[in-house]
Design a protein around this motif. Structure first.
Motif, PDB file in Angstrom:
ATOM      1  N   GLN A  77      37.566  38.360  46.642  1.00 51.59           N
ATOM      2  CA  GLN A  77      38.179  38.902  45.431  1.00 51.59           C
ATOM      3  C   GLN A  77      39.691  39.047  45.588  1.00 51.59           C
ATOM      4  OE1 GLN A  77      36.092  39.178  42.715  1.00 51.59           O
ATOM      5  NE2 GLN A  77      34.755  38.261  44.256  1.00 51.59           N
ATOM      6  N   GLY A 112      41.180  35.578  45.713  1.00 52.40           N
ATOM      7  CA  GLY A 112      41.016  34.951  44.407  1.00 52.40           C
ATOM      8  C   GLY A 112      42.035  35.467  43.413  1.00 52.40           C
ATOM      9  N   MET A 149      34.704  33.503  42.597  1.00 49.58           N
ATOM     10  CA  MET A 149      34.863  34.950  42.590  1.00 49.58           C
ATOM     11  C   MET A 149      33.627  35.630  42.009  1.00 49.58           C
ATOM     12  SD  MET A 149      38.869  35.344  41.439  1.00 49.58           S
ATOM     13  CE  MET A 149      38.827  37.172  41.432  1.00 49.58           C
TER      14      MET A 149
END
Length: 455
Positions: A268, A271, A258
């Motif tokens: 993102q 993640g 990330m």
């Protein structure tokens, strides 16, 4: 509230001193043992007796550790910018160590548990952001960082070689690569212009530079505008997206990926979803969840700050913070210092029309306050959290889920007699009344509880 109150001043001074003391401990831990070697030659080997003065080169030491948490590494770089351009006694910049570190080195330093390849890219990118000219600086042996990176086996994209090449293209000539070298193949493949290497423009913009705001604290502290190109290679994005979704990826691997791909909203979002899943699977105790939160909270907050206009990122991030909230205050986890609280409220303010963001944000605020008590409730109030909750109720009067979650969040936030809360009775009263009447099964009890405390 009044931030000049004596108890507020004492509280701030206490935690300020704690933060300073913690960083002093980190500095000492990062010092190299006396007599250790410090030179990286053109074969990637380390030689020389080293220089005791190198012990004070904090950025060099943080990079050499090989496993410095990404948020801490960024803080060290940004608070020691002059050291990024400083050579040690053997002529090495921190960038030389980041580029020359091999998988074998990482295994030794980290007791057999090497970080993912994306961590190398993160290190190199951070150092180049701070000192882009470093890519063209040779060490005492006349070796450039890009040569060290190639000879240590780093890949073109994921290992950071491309970043070094873009900062100093002439350096590739020193590597003297054969025509069949993987790096040459990767460069040729990228320049073909085929569909697999089409670049994806963020926000529909061109190749002009953009900025990403990063913060070192959660209270609106010093921020830096970090320049980066507005395009992402699809192959790189695909690899990172697949990696963060792997069921067997560790927390450390997901977090490193990330940070290394912070400009990619897809990485993102997924993640954050993975970190939320990991926290759920870790166990029910605060300590179990803290095993994910120690690295996960700052990564989630960083995702929110880098993609404030992406509702999907904000939604998944808030959902992850809600699951991670029980770990607040356990070991070094802090939803205050990380900026998690202000980021959740900012998400509500920026996406007031998005019901899903409001629901997940309300759950996050409720979890944070339930764990942190009056102190966290006061902090939510200090960043206009109650205003955001009221606005959510007003923007979604017919959405029972939004009304329920806002009422439940306000019920927890107002349940602490010692909390310093704003006088919102007049603003909240009509919305609480409407929620109780329209959705009595879900909202009547919490709405009445909030009204009693406010009135």
């Amino acid at each position: 509230g009044d931030n000049s109150r004596e108890e507020v001043v004492r509280h701030r001074e206490r935690w300020k001193n704690a933060a300073v003391n913690t960083f002093h401990v980190i500095e000492w831990l990062l010092r190299r043992p006396r007599g250790t070697s410090g030179n990286i030659g053109n074969d990637g080997s380390k030689s020389g007796d080293g220089d005791n003065d190198d012990n004070d080169l904090l950025v060099h030491n943080a990079v050499r550790v090989g496993a410095c948490p990404p948020d801490l590494l960024r803080y060290i770089v940004e608070t020691n910018l002059e050291s990024v351009a400083e050579k040690d006694s053997k002529g090495n910049l921190p960038l030389h160590y980041a580029a020359g570190a091999s998988d074998a080195d990482a295994l030794i330093v980290n007791s057999g548990n090497a970080p993912p390849e994306s961590y190398s890219k993160f290190l190199i990118d951070e150092l180049l952001y701070a000192y882009p000219d470093g890519a063209g600086v040779p060490n005492a042996d006349g070796v450039l960082p890009i040569v060290l990176a190639i000879e240590s086996g780093k890949k073109w994209i994921g290992g950071g070689v491309r970043s070094l090449y873009e900062a100093y293209p002439a350096g590739l000539e020193d590597a003297r690569l054969s025509d069949d070298h993987p790096i040459v193949s990767a460069m040729s493949f990228q320049s073909d212009g085929g569909d697999s290497v089409v670049t994806e423009m963020l926000g529909g913009q061109d190749d002009e530079e953009g900025t990403v705001h990063t913060a070192m604290d959660g209270g609106g502290g010093r921020r830096r505008k970090r320049t980066h190109r507005k395009k992402i290679n699809k192959d790189e994005s695909h690899d990172a997206i697949m990696f963060v979704q792997k069921p067997d990826s560790s927390v450390r691997d997901v977090v490193s990926t990330m940070w290394a791909n912070e400009e990619d909203a897809g990485v993102q979002m997924l993640g954050c979803a993975s970190l939320g899943r990991m926290a759920t699977e870790a166990g029910s105790s605060d300590k179990d969840i803290a095993s994910v939160a120690l690295l996960g909270v700052t990564a989630v907050v960083n995702a929110m700050k880098n993609h404030p206009n992406e509702p999907a990122v904000q939604e998944r991030a808030c959902a992850a913070l809600a699951v991670l909230a029980p770990a607040d205050g356990v070991r070094e986890v802090s939803f205050a210092a990380s900026g998690a609280i202000s980021s959740v409220v900012s998400a509500m303010q920026a996406h007031v029309s998005d019901a899903t963001v409001q629901i997940e944000a309300c759950r996050a605020l409720r979890g944070i306050a339930a764990k942190g008590g009056a102190e966290r409730a006061t902090m939510v109030a200090s960043v206009s959290g109650f205003t955001a909750l009221i606005n959510a109720m007003g923007a979604h009067p017919d959405d029972g889920d939004v009304q329920r979650e806002t009422c439940l969040a306000m019920e927890v936030l107002t349940s602490f007699p010692d909390a310093y809360l704003p006088n919102i009775a007049g603003q909240a009263e009509p919305f609480l009344q409407a929620a109780a009447e329209n959705f009595p099964d879900d909202c009547l009890k919490p709405a009445m509880a909030v009204r009693e405390k406010l009135l």
